[in-house]
Design a protein around this motif. Structure first.
Motif, mmCIF file in Angstrom:
data_model
loop_
_atom_site.group_PDB
_atom_site.id
_atom_site.type_symbol
_atom_site.label_atom_id
_atom_site.label_comp_id
_atom_site.label_asym_id
_atom_site.label_seq_id
_atom_site.Cartn_x
_atom_site.Cartn_y
_atom_site.Cartn_z
ATOM 1 N N PRO A 134 0.846 -1.198 0.000
ATOM 2 C CA PRO A 134 0.000 0.000 0.000
ATOM 3 C C PRO A 134 0.883 1.251 0.000
ATOM 4 O O PRO A 134 1.971 1.244 0.581
ATOM 5 N N VAL A 146 1.388 5.508 0.564
ATOM 6 C CA VAL A 146 0.984 6.812 1.079
ATOM 7 C C VAL A 146 1.541 7.826 0.086
ATOM 8 O O VAL A 146 2.747 7.883 -0.129
ATOM 9 N N HIS A 182 8.488 3.771 3.817
ATOM 10 C CA HIS A 182 7.831 4.623 4.808
ATOM 11 C C HIS A 182 8.648 4.592 6.101
ATOM 12 O O HIS A 182 8.965 3.516 6.614
ATOM 13 N N GLN A 214 4.432 -0.227 4.261
ATOM 14 C CA GLN A 214 3.937 0.772 3.312
ATOM 15 C C GLN A 214 5.097 1.444 2.581
ATOM 16 O O GLN A 214 6.232 1.437 3.053
ATOM 17 N N ARG A 238 -2.544 9.224 5.277
ATOM 18 C CA ARG A 238 -3.084 7.868 5.177
ATOM 19 C C ARG A 238 -2.651 7.193 3.885
ATOM 20 O O ARG A 238 -2.181 7.829 2.947
ATOM 21 N N VAL A 239 -2.885 5.896 3.857
ATOM 22 C CA VAL A 239 -2.695 5.132 2.620
ATOM 23 C C VAL A 239 -3.710 5.621 1.592
ATOM 24 O O VAL A 239 -4.862 5.932 1.929
ATOM 25 N N THR A 271 -6.544 5.426 -0.889
ATOM 26 C CA THR A 271 -7.639 4.467 -1.004
ATOM 27 C C THR A 271 -8.596 4.869 -2.124
ATOM 28 O O THR A 271 -8.645 6.027 -2.537
ATOM 29 N N GLU A 320 -7.340 -0.269 -0.491
ATOM 30 C CA GLU A 320 -6.013 0.340 -0.432
ATOM 31 C C GLU A 320 -5.309 0.222 -1.779
ATOM 32 O O GLU A 320 -5.362 -0.809 -2.436
ATOM 33 N N THR A 368 -2.011 0.102 -4.141
ATOM 34 C CA THR A 368 -0.594 -0.263 -4.169
ATOM 35 C C THR A 368 0.107 0.573 -5.234
ATOM 36 O O THR A 368 -0.547 1.265 -6.023
#
Length: 591
Positions: A38, A40, A86, A92, A275-276, A278, A284, A286
């Motif tokens: 995922p 961000v 991350h 992430q 946040r990731v 979405t 989520e 990628t």
């Protein structure tokens, strides 16, 4: 999950050619396609030469990377991307997007700026707007692109005139305003206020319905209405004008202390709170999925149409579901291949249990990647493909059993075969000797483990081949009376019939086990799908609750401004979200 390949430096994601053509960079696509984690995604937008790149380098944990430039000429053409692990969440990937400066006099095409702005919104989960001085009407005018987002971005492909603006908050990024070279005191009515209060005060709207009031209110309303979170940071000037030209070469000790503290707070907030990325429904995104979305949006823009999120997600779903199908089938094959060394299985049920274990792992892989699989079309395909593969492995298991049993019988019957060739049984008393040797072979065969599910059939085939030999032995044994010969032949036929009956019973059991396995398999698919749907239901309800909280804040701003009609519209959206959550709860109870 494989570790993220940390890029040593940024790469162009979307190139702006001659200020009028956007091109999706294949090298960047290849990098994103390798990221299965995922993501961000933090994008920064603002007027050129306002220090955007410095903040993005800070987020990357580097002093250099994105070009800072030292003149009035904009250095970043298009959108540049930097993928790094991350710093706080190992599962992430952090993707930083630095955009070319808005209002670059060399471009002379504000429409191009609008597309860059829109792409930054579409691709990011956290959107940063960077400006100089203060939040005033002039800086709001730099943000006029936000008022055009409904013209530049479509949520649905349907041509219905339904107002869907309330849904933008669900899938748009958070909004952070960075005010650079800020020199004012953070005060209101002589009392200190926070940076966030400063932003919300600046977003307050004027009462009135005339054009001037509407022009003043529109960007403020759009910021409140489209973005789900609002944050503000103010920054002192980092260094003297002379030092600004070599900003990326300066140590932190050479920068203004206040600026360093402010930049550190910005970094901590963006890393911890972003946040990731979405999609609608809480799916989520990628790196691989982000590449598909980026390409889809750029193609739409270049074809002269408005990027449609529904169409992009539909195209993404087909790609992801096809990939999920392939990944899941490969997983099943790998897992089954690990068990081939254990072939033949002692029983059919043992084989079916292995199959069920491997199918379960394959379904996990499929459901982990599948996206918006309408009517479980791709999962049904997976079930058929796995059934076909299972039949192939079943054949391998049966072949292994046949091969083992034939080899075993050849070894156990060596003495008997030699004696047959030597004519040892073609003499008085030979039948008794033949039966003794035959029984010896059968007993040794029966107690030998590892024969598999074709043991009975192979033994039956073997002794069927010896039927004429036994008949000849019976006829050659002149110690037997005619009646004894007849009884011996009948006994051989009875034994043959018994083995045939045992084989038929076993085949019937195997068939029933296969049918039971199909039912178990169906239930396994259904149960795991229901688990995923339950997770998605909870995710959607959680997302709705967040939206309700955010719309209540927006409603409060409208109430303070006296905008009753907008308050009522927001209340309808809030009621709709509450109704959705209520129906989802009821549906769960029924199931």
């Amino acid at each position: 999950m494989p570790p993220v390949l940390s890029m040593p430096e940024p790469i162009c994601l979307i190139e702006n050619v001659d200020g009028n053509t956007l091109v999706f960079n294949k090298d960047a696509e290849n990098i994103l396609s390798e990221i299965s984690q995922p993501v961000v995604v933090i994008a920064i937008v603002g007027k050129y030469r306002t220090g955007k790149s410095y903040l993005m380098n800070k987020l990357a944990g580097k002093r250099t990377g994105f070009a800072l430039g030292s003149s009035i000429q904009s250095k970043t053409k298009g959108i540049w991307m930097w993928c790094v692990p991350h710093p706080q969440n190992p599962g992430q990937t952090l993707i930083l997007l630095d955009t070319e400066g808005l209002g670059d006099v060399e471009k002379g095409d504000c429409k191009n700026d609008a597309w860059i702005f829109s792409l930054a919104v579409l691709l990011s989960s956290a959107f940063v707007f960077n400006s100089l001085g203060t939040i005033d009407q002039q800086s709001m005018e730099q943000l006029h692109y936000v008022t055009e987002l409904t013209k530049l971005i479509k949520l649905k492909s349907s041509s219905e005139k339904k107002d869907e603006s309330g849904e933008y908050k669900r899938i748009f990024p958070s909004f952070t305003w960075c005010v650079r070279d800020f020199t004012l005191l953070l005060e209101k009515d002589g009392k200190p206020i926070t940076e966030d209060e400063y932003l919300m005060t600046s977003l307050e709207m004027k009462k009135g319905t005339d054009k001037k009031a509407k022009d003043y209110n529109l960007p403020r309303e759009c910021i409140l209405h489209f973005f789900h979170t609002h944050k503000c940071f103010v920054f002192d000037r980092p260094a003297s004008k002379k030092k600004l030209r070599v900003l990326e070469e300066l140590e932190e000790s050479e920068l203004e202390e206040e600026f360093v503290e402010q930049a550190t707070r910005f970094y901590s907030y963006m890393i911890a709170e972003s946040r990731v990325k979405t999609l609608a429904g809480g799916f989520e995104v990628t790196g691989r999925m982000l590449a598909v979305l980026a390409e889809s949006y750029v193609k739409a823009i270049q074809s002269g149409t408005v990027p449609c999120m529904e169409n992009a997600v539909l195209a993404l779903s087909q790609i992801e579901n096809t990939g999920a199908l392939q990944d899941a089938l490969s997983k099943y094959e790998r897992e089954m291949d690990n068990h081939v060394l254990r072939f033949p299985t002692e029983t059919q049920q043992e084989f079916l249990n292995l199959h069920m274990e491997c199918e379960k792992e394959a379904i996990k892989v499929f459901l982990g990647r599948s996206l918006n699989d309408k009517d479980q079309e791709y999962q049904h395909k997976l079930k058929k493909l796995i059934d076909n593969k299972m039949n192939e492995y079943s054949t391998k298991n049966e072949t292994a059993s046949r091969d083992f049993c034939r080899k075993l019988l050849r070894q156990l019957s060596l003495t008997m075969e030699d004696d047959i060739l030597a004519g040892k049984y073609s003499k008085p008393g030979g039948h008794k000797l033949y039966l003794m040797e035959k029984l010896k072979v059968m007993e040794a065969y029966n107690v030998t483990p590892g024969k598999g599910i074709k043991a009975l059939e192979v033994m039956q085939e073997y002794f069927s081949e010896k039927k004429d030999v036994e008949a000849a032995v019976i006829q050659a044994d002149n110690t037997l009376t005619e009646k004894e010969r007849q009884l011996a032949e009948e006994q051989a036929q009875v034994e043959n019939a018994e083995r045939e009956r045992a084989i038929m019973e076993q085949n019937n059991r195997n068939l029933q086990q296969r049918m039971d396995d199909q039912n178990r398999s169906f239930e396994q698919h259904k149960e795991m799908l229901m688990d995923k749907m339950e997770q998605e239901r909870k995710m959607m309800m959680q997302q709705n609750e967040l939206l309700i909280a955010q719309k209540l804040k927006e409603q409060e701003v409208m109430m303070n401004g006296g905008f009753q009609d907008k308050m009522n519209a927001l209340q309808q959206e809030i009621n709709s979200l509450r109704s959705q959550n209520s129906s989802k709860k009821r549906r769960c109870i029924v199931m």
